[in-house]
Design an enzyme around this catalytic site. Structure first.
Site, PDB file in Angstrom:
ATOM      1  N   SER A  92      -2.181   0.174   5.000  1.00 12.48           N
ATOM      2  CA  SER A  92      -3.613   0.181   4.781  1.00 12.48           C
ATOM      3  C   SER A  92      -4.034  -0.939   3.850  1.00 12.48           C
ATOM      4  O   SER A  92      -3.491  -2.037   3.897  1.00 12.48           O
ATOM      5  CB  SER A  92      -4.054   1.540   4.249  1.00 12.48           C
ATOM      6  OG  SER A  92      -5.453   1.675   4.342  1.00 12.48           O
ATOM      7  N   ASP A 110       2.681  -6.202  -1.539  1.00 14.89           N
ATOM      8  CA  ASP A 110       2.952  -7.226  -0.538  1.00 14.89           C
ATOM      9  C   ASP A 110       1.856  -7.123   0.522  1.00 14.89           C
ATOM     10  O   ASP A 110       1.368  -6.030   0.813  1.00 14.89           O
ATOM     11  CB  ASP A 110       4.297  -6.974   0.154  1.00 14.89           C
ATOM     12  CG  ASP A 110       5.491  -7.388  -0.683  1.00 14.89           C
ATOM     13  OD1 ASP A 110       5.316  -7.700  -1.876  1.00 14.89           O
ATOM     14  OD2 ASP A 110       6.613  -7.344  -0.148  1.00 14.89           O
ATOM     15  N   HIS A 154       1.937  -1.101  -6.905  1.00 19.02           N
ATOM     16  CA  HIS A 154       2.342  -1.217  -8.299  1.00 19.02           C
ATOM     17  C   HIS A 154       1.142  -1.555  -9.187  1.00 19.02           C
ATOM     18  O   HIS A 154       0.066  -1.915  -8.698  1.00 19.02           O
ATOM     19  CB  HIS A 154       3.444  -2.269  -8.429  1.00 19.02           C
ATOM     20  CG  HIS A 154       4.705  -1.893  -7.715  1.00 19.02           C
ATOM     21  ND1 HIS A 154       5.842  -1.457  -8.368  1.00 19.02           N
ATOM     22  CD2 HIS A 154       5.003  -1.876  -6.384  1.00 19.02           C
ATOM     23  CE1 HIS A 154       6.786  -1.186  -7.476  1.00 19.02           C
ATOM     24  NE2 HIS A 154       6.304  -1.431  -6.269  1.00 19.02           N
TER      25      HIS A 154
END
Length: 283
Positions: free
Chosen positions: A248, A88, A145
């Site tokens: 980050s 995200d 992921h």
């Protein structure tokens, strides 16, 4: 104010000391203080706790537990795409690698060799290939992921600076993503090698991978490498591969070949883990 002037204080501040202090606070199990810190953070950044597997801020023993919270099952379905978005956040930049140069922001490029910690042989695998740089803000889900299935080949921890990685800093600090501390994860996939680079930043207390656990600290100041060629560590598309303890950026490299990024993508566009990132094959 120019971007370079705006980032000048970052050159002067004690970034490493701030990062160490933030890491200690984030890992502390301080009861009511921890809960108050989490509630303040949720309110300040507008974190959507309704997506969390556990939406109650008081249930997290430490700020790190909250920050790396899992989502409810099904909250991020995977698109039918060769490459899905691994996080995200928001798009920083993406596109072709020009020779060995990756575009950072207007007026700034850096080399793939610098990004991967000086390994020219590894960088050569991505000459003329493709890249995507994705920024995770404080409010985002902070697990990373897999964009596609891959077999782990190597991991490299590269010491470096700890500048912020927000858009202003990306415009103001030359070679930002190749000078900050980072963890380089090298995979082999069905369409060739690919790299996920987890980039550290100010107050990013640590980065972790599912096969290793915490990679940093320690921060010995030298390049550290792990070779997994003799192991069979295979992660499927959408599997968690790592996480940031405080937010980050992730930089991905893909080899030369036909790759079509999602036509809806553009710099600064919000993204969600699991959405279509790119298709591979004939353009």
């Amino acid at each position: 104010m120019s971007d370079r002037l705006a980032v000048l204080p970052q050159y002067l501040m004690p970034k490493r000391a701030l990062t160490v202090a933030a890491g200690r606070i984030a890992s502390a199990r301080a009861g009511a203080f921890t809960t108050a810190l989490i509630r303040r953070f949720v309110a300040r950044y507008g974190v959507d706790m309704s997506e969390a597997a556990n939406p109650d801020p008081a249930s997290y023993a430490s700020f790190n537990d909250f920050f790396t919270r899992p989502l409810k099952p099904g909250a991020r379905p995977l698109a039918a795409a060769d490459l899905v978005c691994p996080v995200d956040g928001a798009i920083s930049q993406f596109g072709p690698v020009q020779g060995d140069q990756v575009f950072q922001a207007k007026g700034h490029h850096y080399s793939t060799t610098a990004l991967v910690g000086g390994d020219a042989q590894l960088a050569a695998e991505f000459e003329g290939g493709h890249f995507a740089t994705l920024y995770l803000s404080p409010r985002d889900y902070h697990r990373i992921h897999m964009p596609c299935e891959g077999r782990l080949r190597r991991m490299v921890h590269v010491p470096g600076d700890l500048f912020s990685v927000n858009p202003t800093t990306a415009r103001g600090v030359p070679g930002l993503f190749a000078r900050n501390e980072r963890v380089v994860c090298v995979f082999d996939g069905a369409h060739g090698p690919f790299v996920l680079v987890l980039v550290g930043a100010t107050i990013v207390g640590s980065m972790a991978t599912v096969w290793h656990g915490l990679v940093n600290p320690p921060r010995p100041g030298t390049v550290r490498q792990w070779d997994y060629a003799d192991q069979s560590i295979v992660l499927k598309q959408g599997d968690e591969m790592g996480r940031f303890l405080l937010g980050s950026t992730v930089v991905m490299l893909f080899p030369r070949g036909p790759l079509q990024f999602n036509p809806a993508w553009g710099p600064a566009r919000p993204i969600r883990m699991g959405e279509a990132m790119a298709q591979l094959g004939t353009l």
